[in-house]
Motif scaffolding. Structure first.
Motif: not given
Length: 127
Positions: A59-70
């Motif tokens: 999956g993917v997690i997105e924050s105000i700083k970055a997009v990261s893979d899980l």
């Protein structure tokens, strides 16, 4: 800063956790990871009945700083997805080990859980 690292979880170097729930395994990201990401605004997860493979992106997690893979700490079939994260992704920030869990899987091999980092090993990595 000290981070919550529950003793009943095992950890990946990529900051995902896995907890045995009497045969199934619940998965999420760590307190350290959510703190590094900042405010979570979106989480993309697989569907129930999908298979995930240990070490591969689930999956993917997105924050105000970055997009990261899980990355999957274990291989298995997805039994449940935390649908609350669709409307309230900030639950990952508020409570990453309980309300902010992501998946529950039926593991292919439960012994894979023992291969993950212990709480002490994970803590040493985050210092």
């Amino acid at each position: 800063m000290s981070f919550k690292i529950p003793d009943d979880c095992r950890y990946r170097e990529t900051h995902e956790w896995a907890r045995d729930e009497d045969g199934s395994v619940r998965i999420g990201i760590t307190d350290f990871a959510q703190d590094e990401l900042g405010d979570i605004v979106f989480v993309e997860l697989p569907s129930v009945d999908e298979r995930i493979e240990q070490g591969e992106e689930f999956g993917v997690i997105e924050s105000i700083k970055a997009v990261s893979d899980l990355y999957a700490p274990l291989s298995g079939e997805v039994l449940a997805v935390n649908d609350d994260l669709v409307d309230a992704p900030e639950l990952v920030n508020d409570d990453p080990f309980d309300d902010g869990w992501m998946l529950e899987i039926e593991p292919t091999d439960e012994t894979d859980l023992e291969e993950l980092l212990s709480p002490e090993e994970y803590e040493a990595q985050t210092v």
